[in-house]
Each structure stands twice: as C-alpha cells, then as structure tokens.
Design an enzyme around this catalytic site. Structure first.
Site, mmCIF file in Angstrom:
data_model
loop_
_atom_site.group_PDB
_atom_site.id
_atom_site.type_symbol
_atom_site.label_atom_id
_atom_site.label_comp_id
_atom_site.label_asym_id
_atom_site.label_seq_id
_atom_site.Cartn_x
_atom_site.Cartn_y
_atom_site.Cartn_z
ATOM 1 N N HIS A 116 55.654 -62.282 37.669
ATOM 2 C CA HIS A 116 54.635 -61.253 37.498
ATOM 3 C C HIS A 116 54.481 -60.916 36.030
ATOM 4 C CE1 HIS A 116 58.490 -59.148 37.843
ATOM 5 N NE2 HIS A 116 57.962 -58.209 37.063
ATOM 6 N N CYS A 123 61.904 -51.659 34.710
ATOM 7 C CA CYS A 123 61.955 -53.039 34.226
ATOM 8 C C CYS A 123 60.882 -53.213 33.161
ATOM 9 C CB CYS A 123 61.767 -54.033 35.370
ATOM 10 S SG CYS A 123 60.100 -54.077 36.058
#
Length: 704
Positions: free
Chosen positions: A65, A217
C-alpha cells in the site's frame, strides 16, 4: 467501500510469483479503470513503502500500500494466489494480496473506510470466506461488506473450515499458537494483577487490568488499524481492557486524559514517532514496532503486565512543540504560544551555529572581517584572516536561514507539512523587504492560517490527489507572497526599524532596567516559555551580519542571567550542604558544569523540590546580573556558549564580575530562606515539615 473495489479489480487466479509482479498485475487493473494515472510512478511509490518495512502479515496476507500523487481516488485491488507470494511475513508466503492505493490528499472519510478493511483482515471468518470465494463479484461484495455476500460464501467457507486448518498454500498454519499466546498473556496478567494497579474497586470487586495503546505506521492506512484490532482482540481473550488510539492518515482522536490516568500500562506499537508521547509518562510501557502489535499482541499484553507487576514505570521522552498541535479545550493563547515555540525551537540551532561561527570569525580575523572579500575569490590557507573570513561567511549563510526557518516551522506547528512551503516562502520575503524577525513571525502565522483555511474548503474529488503537492503549495504561497509584498511587508519593516532604533538609543537607567527585566524573565521558569521569550528577543537582535552595540549588550545580559540559577544552586550546596538532601548535593555537582555552559535547566531539580525559595532567589540573582551586565556595557556576538565564549565578550572582566555578583546574591538568598524554614521546623518541636510549596505553585510555572 462501495466504489473502492469492483469485480474488475479482483483477480482470483493471480499468477505472479514475486511481490513486484503481484503489485504490477493489480496496479494494471487500477490503471485500466482510471484510478491510477502513471503506472510506473505509482509502483515506485509502492516499492518505496515496501522498502521501509515488509507488508506481509501472519495468516497468509500481503497488503502492499502507499499514498501517491498518481492515484485519483482511494482504490483497493484484491488478488488470490495459488502458489503463494513472499511478502516478508515470518510464517511464509501470502495467498491473499490487497493492493491499497490512496491519493496523497485522501480525505478522512475515504481513509476511514480503508482502515475498516484493515481491521476486517484480523477476522478469521472474513479471510476464510475470501479463500473460498469462486466469483470475483462476490469477493468484491464481501470486501465491500455488503449484506448477503457472506451468506453466498457460507457453504464454501464451511467446507474450508472442515478441511485443513489453513487453506493457503505452502504454510502449515496452527491457530493454536495464537490462542496459546493469548493464554500466556492471561496467565501472566493474572499473576501480576495484584501488584500492577489492577486491583479491587471501591466496592471490593476486582477490576480488569487496563491498557492504553497507540498504533501508527509510515503510511497510516493499513498496519495502524490492523495492529489496533489485533490488540483489542487479544485483550478481550486475556480479560484485559484495551483502548487504542490510532494515529493514522486520517488524523487521530486523542484518548481521554482520564482513560490514560486510569490505565495500568501502555503499549506503543509504532514505526513513526508517537504524537504527544509525553501523555503516557510514568506508566509501565512496552515500546515496539507496529508489526509486533499485529503478529504477537498477546505477548505485548503479557509483557506490559509483567512490567506493571515489577513496578517499572517508563517515562517516554517529551514531545517536540511540533508534535503537539493543541489538545481539545485549549484556548487560543495557549495554541498561539505552542505555535510560536515551534518556530523558535527549530530556529535556535541555526542561531547558535551561525552566531558562534560569526563570533569565531571576528576572534580570528579581527573586527574588519565583515569587509573581507568572498573566500571563493580569495582564500590563503596560511593566513588567519582567511580562516576568520571563512567562519564569518559560513555563519552569515546560517543566519540567512533564521527567519525562513522561524516562519516555516510556525506554519508547520499550525498546519503540519502543508504549511512548510508557504511558511518558508513568507519568511524569505520577510528578509527581502527587511521585515526581519517580526516579519518572520507574521509570515509563519499567516501561512499556517491560509493553509488551515484551504483545508476547510470543500474540494472536488478530482483535485484531492494533487492537493498536497500542487494546489495547497501553489495557492498558499501566492496568497502569503501577495500579503507580505503588498500589504504587510512595509508596515512590519517600519515596526522592525523602530524597535532597532529604540534599542540603539537605550542608555543609562533605561538599559539597566531592561537588563534587570530580562534577567527576571530568564530565571522565572528555567527554560520554559518566559525564558524562551527573553532569549528569542536577544537572539533576534544579533541575528544579522552586523548587529548593533545595544543588541550585543542585551545578548550578553541574557546569557549571563541564564547562567545564574544553576551556578547559584551549585554554590549553595557547596557552602551549606546541610540544608540540602543528598540527591540535591549530587545535583549541585552537575549544576556547576550546566551553569558554566549556559544551561538554565540545571536548576530545575532544585526548583521542583522547593519552588517558593529557589525561584525567587534565582530571579533576584538574575536581575542583579542582567542589570550589572548592561551597566558595565558588556557585549556578546555569540548566542550561546556560556563561560567558554568569554574571550569573545566585550569587557570580559566586568562581565564575570556581574555574573559572580548575581550568583552570590542568589545563593545567599536561597541559603537564608532555607535556613529560616529549618528554624521554623525546629520551633515546631521537630514535627514533620509540611510544605505545600509544590502544590501551591503549578508545575508548569517551575519547569521547562
């Protein structure tokens, strides 16, 4: 997730054998539907994210991603591999691959939907249904969460559950391991609950162990929310209350301070700095990577419970001003101070480096070094004048960044990264129009306000992907540039010139009073906001290649006053050690070094223990030193350095006399006040000394 994935974005027979090939195959489907504008550019962004940390997860899942300017709208593509593809997971290859593409300017609603998918991936029933799906449309509907999609896959899913425990290839998966981990966490917690704060409530009934957690993250789309879901699930299995704050791309909602206060432990699962980390100070803390929160949550819960049982209390480092955007309920004045301190904190290193280099240049090359030609045109290795000119010119370049950095990071503190470009542009314009330090303050606040206003405007979906890289920098820089050049620049430049002329005209009693005031400010909160205001005022005056004599006098007075508190405490502990505890006497030894290095914070331990005696004494000595330094006409070109830059000070002997006088006054004052306290305790027949000083003075008024 109704428009993020369709049957055209699903490949139930993904033939790729590498993660790169898998990402390309799924990205080509996005390109065909107009969701990606530049295939190679998008794949480069995916690869860059993968290089930071592998995106494979235990359980046969791969989630490559990224956020990319080449994505037109949030999109999800799904592929199922028969052979399995290595995405770096510890338990082997992945057969379920989700390629998540988010525009660089994706809005909160879309990112929230993507985060819900990340949480779904932690549901074994959901992944089993995807492995059993036989139709691309049904798989897309299942991912979208449409009603009836799971019913259509129910029979196939039941067959998969009746077979091998894990239907994905190449992996002997044992769910018992995860359950065993949860049991270990429960056992460890049960054994430690009594000593960890998870005890009986007011009614005598035992309450569960409470944990607060933060997950984050680099991209803030997948791992952040998967770790949160995993920790919450493990907490339920272990009988532990877990409340998670997800610091994702869609922003974050701060945990209620009452929830944090009631927590028995903290888990920080992150790969980017935790924002406002200081909120969790003093709690048993486990600090780890975000993938650990996904793959071994039960172990993390067990670890924090064991730390609580042992009484370990980790104190995370305090956040930087930029980390703290302003908590709910804070007034405008508090937020304004935070924004300004953000800019000042990033500017100070440039001030220190540039000022010291310029001062060394004058020391080596003489006071005509500012008229030397460029070292690019004339530099002789064996001449001291050339080396002095080199240092002076490097320092001048460093000083050239002061106002742009100040403005840029004020805007950053207000609007995060989108504020940097207009902030730096506005700061550079402030230099161009001679608006100086005041212009930098105005440009930073203006840039942050403009970016925040743009962020509140309704944005067409077609523009969201280019907002952060094109639209916001372009529009905000144009607006700030117009206002600084045409509207605000000249008035601010006039105000800056007026302030400079006023400083140059100071003399006699006015200069002495200013020195005393600055000394009081430097010693009031020992590195806190008031201290920083006085220091910023002084450094603004010398932040030019040729500062005025008055500006250098102010800088000398400020530095001298800032050295007084730690040196005075060190002297007091040496002269009358019996008035201090053993710990304070040890701190006094360190305070000698901190004091001569111009680190006012060296007196904080003393102020925290006895603020009503230490702070007034420090302020009295600081005022004496500041006033005497101005009266003696001591000057200083360097903004930092303490006793080590005395050779660069004008009238160094009288400067040291001013410093010594303030230190002696402050030390004598604190000794007298502490002596009176001891006498009062003796008069009370040796009863326990009860001082409400620390409670009477707010903590923020005595610490930095």
């Amino acid at each position: 997730m109704s428009e993020m994935i369709t049957a055209d974005l699903v490949d139930l027979d993904l033939s790729a054998d590498t993660r790169e090939a898998a990402a390309r195959a799924l990205a080509e489907r996005m390109l065909a539907r107009g969701r990606v504008t530049d295939l190679d550019g998008f794949l480069a962004d995916v690869a860059a994210r993968e290089a930071r940390m592998p995106t494979g997860l235990d359980g046969g899942i791969g989630i490559p991603h990224c956020r990319s300017a080449h994505v037109t709208e949030p999109t999800l593509a799904f592929g199922r591999s028969t052979a399995g593809i290595d995405f770096g997971a510890a338990d082997g290859p992945a057969d379920l691959i989700f390629l998540i593409a988010a525009p660089a300017g994706a809005d909160e609603a879309h990112l929230t939907i993507l985060s819900s998918l990340a949480r779904q991936l932690m549901d074994a029933e959901f992944t089993s249904a995807l492995r059993a799906a036989t139709d691309a449309g049904a798989a897309a509907a299942l991912i979208r969460g449409e009603e009836g999609a799971e019913d259509g896959a129910a029979d196939a899913e039941a067959g998969a559950e009746a077979g091998a425990p894990d239907a994905r290839p190449g992996v002997a998966h044992a769910e018992a391991g995860g359950e065993a981990g949860a049991e270990v966490g429960a056992d460890a917690g049960g054994g430690s609950g009594g000593g960890s704060g998870a005890g009986a409530g007011a009614d005598g009934a035992a309450r569960p162990f409470r944990i607060v957690a933060v997950t984050s993250c680099p991209t803030g789309i997948a791992h952040t929310y998967m770790a949160a879901e995993s920790l919450e699930n493990a907490g339920r299995e272990a009988g532990v209350e877990v409340v998670v704050e997800t610091q994702g791309s869609a922003g974050f909602t701060r945990l209620d301070p009452a929830v944090i206060a009631a927590a028995d432990g903290v888990i920080l699962a992150h790969d980017v700095p935790v924002r406002e980390k200081e909120r969790f100070a003093g709690k048993p803390t486990v600090d780890t990577g975000v993938k650990a929160g996904i793959s071994r949550p039960a172990e993390l819960i067990a670890e924090v419970r064991e730390k609580a049982a042992r009484g370990e209390a980790t104190a995370p480092a305090a956040g930087t001003p930029v980390d703290r955007a302003g908590a709910p309920g804070e007034g405008y004045g508090t937020r304004l101070r935070t924004w300004l301190m953000s800019g000042v904190s990033y500017m100070v290193p440039f001030v220190a480096a540039g000022g010291l280099l310029i001062a060394l240049g004058f020391a080596i090359g003489g006071y005509t070094v500012n008229k030397a030609p460029s070292v690019m045109d004339h530099f002789v290795w064996t001449e001291a004048d050339s080396w002095g000119a080199l240092l002076f010119q490097i320092g001048g370049v460093a000083f050239g960044f002061l106002v742009p950095v100040l403005a840029g990071y004020i805007a950053y503190g207000m609007a995060d990264r989108p504020g940097l470009v207009p902030g730096f542009v506005g700061g550079a314009i402030a230099l161009t129009v001679n608006a100086g330090f005041l212009g930098g303050l105005a440009a930073g606040l203006l840039a942050g306000g403009v970016v925040m206003a743009i962020g509140r405007a309704p944005i067409p979906a077609a523009l969201r992907g280019i907002m952060p890289v094109v639209v916001i920098p372009l529009v905000s820089s144009a607006v700030v540039g117009f206002l600084m050049f045409v509207v605000l620049g000249k008035p601010i430049a006039s105000a800056q010139k007026g302030m400079t002329d006023w400083l140059n005209g100071l003399g006699g009693a006015n200069a002495v009073l200013l020195g005393a005031l600055l000394g009081l400010m430097m010693c009031f909160d020992l590195g806190g906001p008031v201290n920083k205001v006085a220091y910023a005022f002084a450094t603004a005056g010398i932040a030019v290649a040729d500062p005025s004599d008055s500006a250098m006098k102010i800088m000398a007075a400020v530095m001298a006053a800032g050295m007084v508190p730690p040196l005075a405490m060190a002297l007091a502990t040496t002269v009358r050690g019996g008035l201090f505890t053993r710990t304070e006497r040890e701190n006094g030894k360190a305070a000698w070094v901190l004091g001569i290095s111009f680190i006012s914070e060296g007196a904080i331990p003393f102020a925290a223990a006895d603020p009503l005696r230490v702070i007034p004494s420090s302020m009295l000595g600081g005022a004496v030193t500041g006033a005497l330094s101005m009266a003696f006409g001591a000057t200083l070109r360097a903004p930092h350095g303490g006793i080590f830059v005395v050779p660069l000070i004008g009238n160094p002997f009288l400067y040291l006399v001013a410093l010594a006088a303030g230190v002696c006054v402050s030390a004598a004052s604190v000794i007298v006040l502490k002596g009176l306290r001891r006498q009062g305790a003796q008069d009370a027949e040796g009863g326990p000394e009860t001082s409400g000083a620390f409670a009477a003075v707010p903590k923020e008024s005595v610490t930095a």
